[in-house]
Motif scaffolding. Structure first.
Motif, PDB file in Angstrom:
ATOM      1  N   ASN A  22       6.194   3.673  -9.667  1.00  0.00           N
ATOM      2  CA  ASN A  22       7.027   4.774  -9.169  1.00  0.00           C
ATOM      3  C   ASN A  22       6.367   5.484  -8.003  1.00  0.00           C
ATOM      4  N   GLY A  23       5.189   5.009  -7.604  1.00  0.00           N
ATOM      5  CA  GLY A  23       4.516   5.624  -6.463  1.00  0.00           C
ATOM      6  C   GLY A  23       3.572   6.750  -6.840  1.00  0.00           C
ATOM      7  N   LEU A  52       5.790   6.906   0.873  1.00  0.00           N
ATOM      8  CA  LEU A  52       5.067   5.653   0.657  1.00  0.00           C
ATOM      9  C   LEU A  52       5.770   4.484   1.338  1.00  0.00           C
ATOM     10  N   VAL A  53       7.113   4.520   1.293  1.00  0.00           N
ATOM     11  CA  VAL A  53       7.896   3.459   1.955  1.00  0.00           C
ATOM     12  C   VAL A  53       7.585   3.473   3.457  1.00  0.00           C
ATOM     13  N   PHE A 113      11.216   1.785  -5.492  1.00  0.00           N
ATOM     14  CA  PHE A 113       9.856   1.588  -4.983  1.00  0.00           C
ATOM     15  C   PHE A 113       9.224   0.326  -5.575  1.00  0.00           C
ATOM     16  N   ALA A 114       9.671  -0.040  -6.789  1.00  0.00           N
ATOM     17  CA  ALA A 114       9.116  -1.235  -7.451  1.00  0.00           C
ATOM     18  C   ALA A 114       9.249  -2.467  -6.541  1.00  0.00           C
ATOM     19  N   ARG A 124      -1.262  10.371 -14.262  1.00  0.00           N
ATOM     20  CA  ARG A 124      -0.325  10.040 -13.167  1.00  0.00           C
ATOM     21  C   ARG A 124      -0.137  11.292 -12.324  1.00  0.00           C
ATOM     22  N   LEU A 125      -0.527  11.231 -11.063  1.00  0.00           N
ATOM     23  CA  LEU A 125      -0.432  12.416 -10.204  1.00  0.00           C
ATOM     24  C   LEU A 125       0.675  12.225  -9.172  1.00  0.00           C
ATOM     25  N   HIS A 126       1.468  13.272  -9.004  1.00  0.00           N
ATOM     26  CA  HIS A 126       2.623  13.144  -8.100  1.00  0.00           C
ATOM     27  C   HIS A 126       2.443  13.895  -6.791  1.00  0.00           C
TER      28      HIS A 126
END
Ligand code: BTN
Length: 325
Positions: free
Chosen positions: A299-300, A153-154, A262-263, A314-316
């Motif tokens: 947390n992404g 994501l970053v 990530f926050a 919440r899916l990872h």
């Protein structure tokens, strides 16, 4: 020195610049300037010379050269090694090989073309020469393997910033790794890591960004869903410029991520997260689930609500395979 001459010619945007002016800026004779011009011509630059007027640039090869790239970087010290290849099978694979041989954190592998470009879930990534960016970053971040997926994501945020700086067009992000311009995919990211039980050995993050590709450069099945910076902006881009924007944006985002998690980057994701509130089909291990994207958390993780449910999950991992347009 050749690159300084090129900069001078580029600054004049196709207008003539006299041999005398070039000579005085480079501190050399007009005969020496002529030799430099010849050497640029051998590298594929189209330079017109006219007696009395000087020289003007009429065509540049869109080749990425190391000295040119480094001179454009605002944060060159972040990058410890830069490998620019005319062709390779996959820059991710090449970066992973270098990692096994001990290459340092901050190694960049970029290729003009790939013969076996890899996409997510074992797919192929079309990688024709001369048009796009195919680049992999080798990182050795001091963090637990559990947090490594956030690096995708970053990287997507950094890619969005680079595309926006180059083109001025706002970029959208599709969780977890796709960059969209005008509802079409322009870039994807493939992160591959090597880890022991609780220690990350290295991560290779590969990004493929369609820069100057035309619709005809994509395979038939992608022509309705893919795009490039050029198709959206209506003009071509120098790939070295886009790559420099990306490497600088990544260095900045990565440092923010290391210090604040990530926050710290969450607002950058949130304002580009274009599927929020949309109906989608989510695929997890061959199972397709209909629902609505509620957003991404700090947390992404993807926030997802199944059709007919009031509960947000919440899916990872997994992939959004289709969305309402
Ligand atoms: C996807 O959207 O499926 C991810 C595509 C990632 C493609 C890039 S191109 C550079 C790097 N090398 C590869 O083989 N793949 C990634």
């Amino acid at each position: 020195m050749g690159d300084l001459l090129r900069r001078i010619l580029e600054e004049h945007q196709g207008q003539f610049v006299s041999g005398r002016e070039i000579g005085s800026r480079l501190g050399m004779s007009r005969a020496a300037v002529w030799k430099r011009v010849q050497s640029l011509r051998r590298r594929g630059f189209g330079i017109e010379g006219a007696r009395g007027a000087g020289y003007r640039l009429i065509a540049s090869p869109d080749v990425i050269e190391e000295a040119d790239l480094i001179s454009r970087l605002a944060r060159p010290s972040f990058w410890k090694s830069i490998l620019l290849l005319p062709v390779t099978d996959s820059t991710n694979r090449r970066a992973a090989e270098l990692a096994e041989k001990g290459a340092p954190h901050g190694t960049v592998v970029c290729a003009d073309a790939q013969t076996a470009g890899r996409g997510r879930f074992g797919r192929r990534w079309e990688s024709p020469p001369g048009l796009n960016l195919y680049v992999s970053l080798l990182l050795r971040p001091p963090m637990e393997p559990l947090l490594a997926p956030q690096l995708t994501l970053v990287t997507a945020i950094a890619l969005a910033k680079a595309a926006e700086s180059a083109s001025g067009i706002p970029a959208d992000l599709k969780w977890p790794n796709d960059l969209y311009l005008g509802d079409r995919k322009a870039a994807g990211i493939l992160a591959e890591m090597s880890a022991d039980q609780d220690r990350l050995r290295h991560v290779v993050i590969g990004a493929g960004l369609n820069v100057n590709a035309d619709l005809a450069d994509f395979p038939e099945e992608l022509r309705k869903t893919a795009t490039s910076l050029r198709l959206q902006a209506g003009r071509s881009f120098r790939r070295v410029e886009v790559l420099a924007f990306f490497l600088d944006a990544f260095a900045e985002c990565f440092d923010e991520f290391l210090s604040g998690g990530f926050a710290a980057l969450y607002p950058e994701w949130k304002r580009r997260s274009f599927l929020d509130g949309r109906r989608v089909v989510f695929r997890y291990r061959d199972k397709d689930i209909e629902g609505t994207v509620m957003g991404v958390d700090e947390n992404g993780a993807l926030l997802f609500r199944r059709l007919g449910s009031q509960h947000t999950e919440r899916l990872h991992s997994g992939e959004i395979i289709s969305f309402a347009r």
